[in-house]
Enzyme design. Structure first.
Site, PDB file in Angstrom:
ATOM      1  N   GLU A 156       0.838  -1.206   0.000  1.00  0.00           N
ATOM      2  CA  GLU A 156       0.000   0.000   0.000  1.00  0.00           C
ATOM      3  C   GLU A 156       0.869   1.251   0.000  1.00  0.00           C
ATOM      4  O   GLU A 156       1.998   1.235   0.500  1.00  0.00           O
ATOM      5  CB  GLU A 156      -0.840   0.088   1.298  1.00  0.00           C
ATOM      6  CG  GLU A 156      -1.891  -0.949   1.434  1.00  0.00           C
ATOM      7  CD  GLU A 156      -2.729  -0.785   2.693  1.00  0.00           C
ATOM      8  OE1 GLU A 156      -2.247  -0.172   3.677  1.00  0.00           O
ATOM      9  OE2 GLU A 156      -3.851  -1.290   2.685  1.00  0.00           O
ATOM     10  N   ARG A 216     -14.729  -9.142  16.314  1.00  0.00           N
ATOM     11  CA  ARG A 216     -14.840  -9.471  17.739  1.00  0.00           C
ATOM     12  C   ARG A 216     -15.291  -8.223  18.498  1.00  0.00           C
ATOM     13  O   ARG A 216     -15.274  -7.118  17.951  1.00  0.00           O
ATOM     14  CB  ARG A 216     -13.465  -9.890  18.280  1.00  0.00           C
ATOM     15  CG  ARG A 216     -12.434  -8.785  18.101  1.00  0.00           C
ATOM     16  CD  ARG A 216     -11.134  -9.011  18.843  1.00  0.00           C
ATOM     17  NE  ARG A 216     -10.253  -7.853  18.743  1.00  0.00           N
ATOM     18  CZ  ARG A 216      -9.394  -7.616  17.767  1.00  0.00           C
ATOM     19  NH1 ARG A 216      -9.267  -8.462  16.767  1.00  0.00           N
ATOM     20  NH2 ARG A 216      -8.653  -6.522  17.768  1.00  0.00           N
TER      21      ARG A 216
HETATM   22  C1  MV4 Z   1      -0.721   1.818   7.709  1.00  0.00           C
HETATM   23  C2  MV4 Z   1      -0.134   3.033   8.102  1.00  0.00           C
HETATM   24  C3  MV4 Z   1       0.160   3.949   7.128  1.00  0.00           C
HETATM   25  N1  MV4 Z   1      -0.130   3.682   5.828  1.00  0.00           N
HETATM   26  N2  MV4 Z   1      -0.988   1.606   6.412  1.00  0.00           N
HETATM   27  C4  MV4 Z   1      -0.569  -0.360  11.936  1.00  0.00           C
HETATM   28  C5  MV4 Z   1      -1.270  -1.549  12.443  1.00  0.00           C
HETATM   29  C6  MV4 Z   1      -2.282  -1.924  11.451  1.00  0.00           C
HETATM   30  N3  MV4 Z   1      -3.580  -1.911  12.048  1.00  0.00           N
HETATM   31  C7  MV4 Z   1      -2.156  -0.933  10.324  1.00  0.00           C
HETATM   32  N4  MV4 Z   1      -1.136   0.013  10.704  1.00  0.00           N
HETATM   33  C8  MV4 Z   1      -0.789   1.040   9.912  1.00  0.00           C
HETATM   34  N5  MV4 Z   1      -1.057   0.869   8.606  1.00  0.00           N
HETATM   35  C9  MV4 Z   1      -0.692   2.520   5.500  1.00  0.00           C
HETATM   36  N6  MV4 Z   1      -0.984   2.279   4.212  1.00  0.00           N
HETATM   37  C10 MV4 Z   1       0.110   3.221   9.456  1.00  0.00           C
HETATM   38  C11 MV4 Z   1      -0.216   2.223  10.356  1.00  0.00           C
HETATM   39  C12 MV4 Z   1       0.074   2.491  11.719  1.00  0.00           C
HETATM   40  C13 MV4 Z   1       1.371   2.627  12.159  1.00  0.00           C
HETATM   41  C14 MV4 Z   1       2.440   2.415  11.308  1.00  0.00           C
HETATM   42  C15 MV4 Z   1       3.733   2.587  11.751  1.00  0.00           C
HETATM   43  C16 MV4 Z   1       3.957   2.957  13.077  1.00  0.00           C
HETATM   44  C17 MV4 Z   1       2.917   3.130  13.947  1.00  0.00           C
HETATM   45  C18 MV4 Z   1       1.610   2.957  13.503  1.00  0.00           C
HETATM   46  C19 MV4 Z   1       0.582   3.122  14.378  1.00  0.00           C
HETATM   47  C20 MV4 Z   1      -0.686   2.947  13.926  1.00  0.00           C
HETATM   48  C21 MV4 Z   1      -0.942   2.647  12.598  1.00  0.00           C
END
Ligand code: MV4
Length: 444
Positions: free
Chosen positions: A200, A292
């Protein structure tokens, strides 16, 4: 309606489910490991069955032992809570085979939504906004390069079988993609036995906002507003609130409609959460669906004045559920109290609670299984209590949290209370000016 529900869980969520069962006149069975024989869920359930030694894999994850407990006690339904077996397709299927209603998703729904790239494809096809990226799984480094070239860096590689952050790699430029692809797929194989990845566009500073949904057996799917879970550390949520400090009524309506459309397209039943990333311009993108009840469900209960566990039980037993027509009221915030030391990298701090005093009063709710002189065992997750406050607006809710934390005393172990006290004095938090990378900004 069910006669007797076995709760296949421990800690605060086991107690939470028992409380609603009692209010509904449903008998309860607790299961517990040898490490939990002095736990409150064991005390408050009508019956309790020991299902094994402390290790989760020999007790709370041991399907055969839990099924035996259900059969000898004559339970006609099982509530899995969150974590452990809540999203285990085999467990859901085995319950069905034994004529025990699993208060959770069907094996088919677990498989559809547990595969994150398939879930994303499913949502995209019915018009739910998703992050630009691969259509399904990326099969090779060459394919990843070509898609990334097309959508532009930075990109993120994610494990199809993942969720909650495992098997993720951010890639800032093409020179890093080969290494990222290999390490992410190895990590995914080791953690999930499945090396598949999807790709992504990386949203640089998103907020995490999720919609609570519930479906019944009559094809109704309702939403109960959003939760903003942007305050996280290493993919562990620490503070959740409803409504979001940044979402406008127009964006909320669009997000909720998208969530409902996605759920209706798969005939979703029971409680679910549709997770979105929200960028600075309030564009939102579906990322995952959780099938859930979630840790943070109480903030939704507070602003809807509605018991979500009761709605789950009603839906699972073939009854109609309540819609949101009463409207959302006020503002609610949940603070996760973990047995961890925030001054030392949130290192686990199990052990004996030497003194305990819970806060109380108007608008203050504690969901917790701990009590004075209880020993927090080292084997399970570190959540020991949730402080949930309700106020007429966000400022009022924060003022309540502040005075509740002044009353809250836990001695003998370290907890995340000092972290929360710092955050609620922080100007960025007060202004809603933060994103998923802001944890240090909020705590210093
Ligand atoms: C992402 C993102 C940025 N761009 N996807 C983290 C856990 C999962 N639920 C999805 N997550 C993320 N997906 C895209 N395309 C940012 C997160 C994200 C995150 C990423 C790096 C460091 C900390 C984070 C905290 C929350 C979400």
């Amino acid at each position: 309606m069910f006669n007797k529900i076995l709760i296949a869980n421990r800690g605060e969520i086991a107690l939470r489910v028992i409380r609603t069962c009692k209010e509904m006149g449903i008998k309860t069975v607790a299961v517990y490991s040898q490490a939990d024989e002095n736990s409150l869920h064991v005390v408050f359930a009508d019956e309790a069955v020991c299902i094994g030694p402390p290790s989760s894999k020999d007790s709370y994850l041991k399907i055969s032992n839990i099924m035996s407990a259900a059969q000898i006690t004559g339970a006609d339904a099982i509530h899995p809570g969150y974590g452990f077996l809540a999203e285990n397709a085999d467990f859901s299927e085995i319950c069905g085979e034994h004529n025990i209603k699993f208060i959770g998703p069907s094996p088919d729904m677990i498989n559809r939504m547990g595969d994150k790239s398939l879930a994303k494809e499913t949502m995209r096809q019915v018009g739910v906004p998703v992050v630009p990226g691969s259509d399904g799984v990326v099969k090779s480094i060459e394919e990843a390069k070509s898609i990334a070239l097309n959508i532009g860096y930075p990109v993120i590689l994610k494990a199809s079988a993942g969720g909650g952050g495992k098997g993720m790699r951010i890639v800032w430029e093409e020179s890093e993609i080969k290494n990222a692809f290999q390490t992410a797929s190895n990590e995914a194989e080791a953690a999930f036995g499945n090396s598949a990845l999807y790709l992504e566009k990386f949203i640089v500073s998103p907020r995490h906002v999720e919609i609570q949904v519930m479906g019944d057996q009559f094809g109704n799917v309702y939403h109960y507003g959003e939760r903003d879970c942007t305050v996280q550390r290493r993919h562990q949520k620490l503070i959740e609130e409803s409504p979001s400090p940044v979402i406008t009524p127009e964006v909320r309506e669009k997000m909720a409609s998208a969530a409902i459309k996605g759920c209706q397209s798969v005939n979703y039943e029971g409680a679910g959460t549709v997770e979105f990333l929200v960028d600075k311009d309030l564009n939102f993108y579906f990322i995952e669906m959780n099938t859930r009840i979630q840790v943070e469900h109480p903030v939704t209960e507070m602003v809807n004045n509605l018991d979500l566990i009761k709605q789950q039980i009603l839906a699972a037993s073939g009854n109609k559920i309540e819609d949101i027509s009463k409207g959302l009221r006020g503002h609610s915030i949940e603070f996760r109290i973990n047995a961890e030391d925030p001054a030392n990298g949130f290192r686990p701090s199990p052990g004996k609670i030497e003194y305990l005093h819970f806060p109380g009063g108007f608008g203050v709710r504690i969901d917790s299984h701990i009590y004075n002189e209880y020993t927090v065992p080292p084997y399970y997750d570190s959540l020991i209590a949730k402080l949930i406050v309700w106020g007429t607006d966000r400022t009022h809710a924060i003022a309540r949290a502040k005075r509740a934390f002044e009353e809250f005393t836990i001695e003998g172990i370290k907890t995340t209370i000092p972290f929360h006290q710092k955050v609620i004095e922080n100007a960025h938090f007060l202004n809603g000016d933060y994103d998923t990378n802001s944890i240090d900004k909020l705590f210093n």
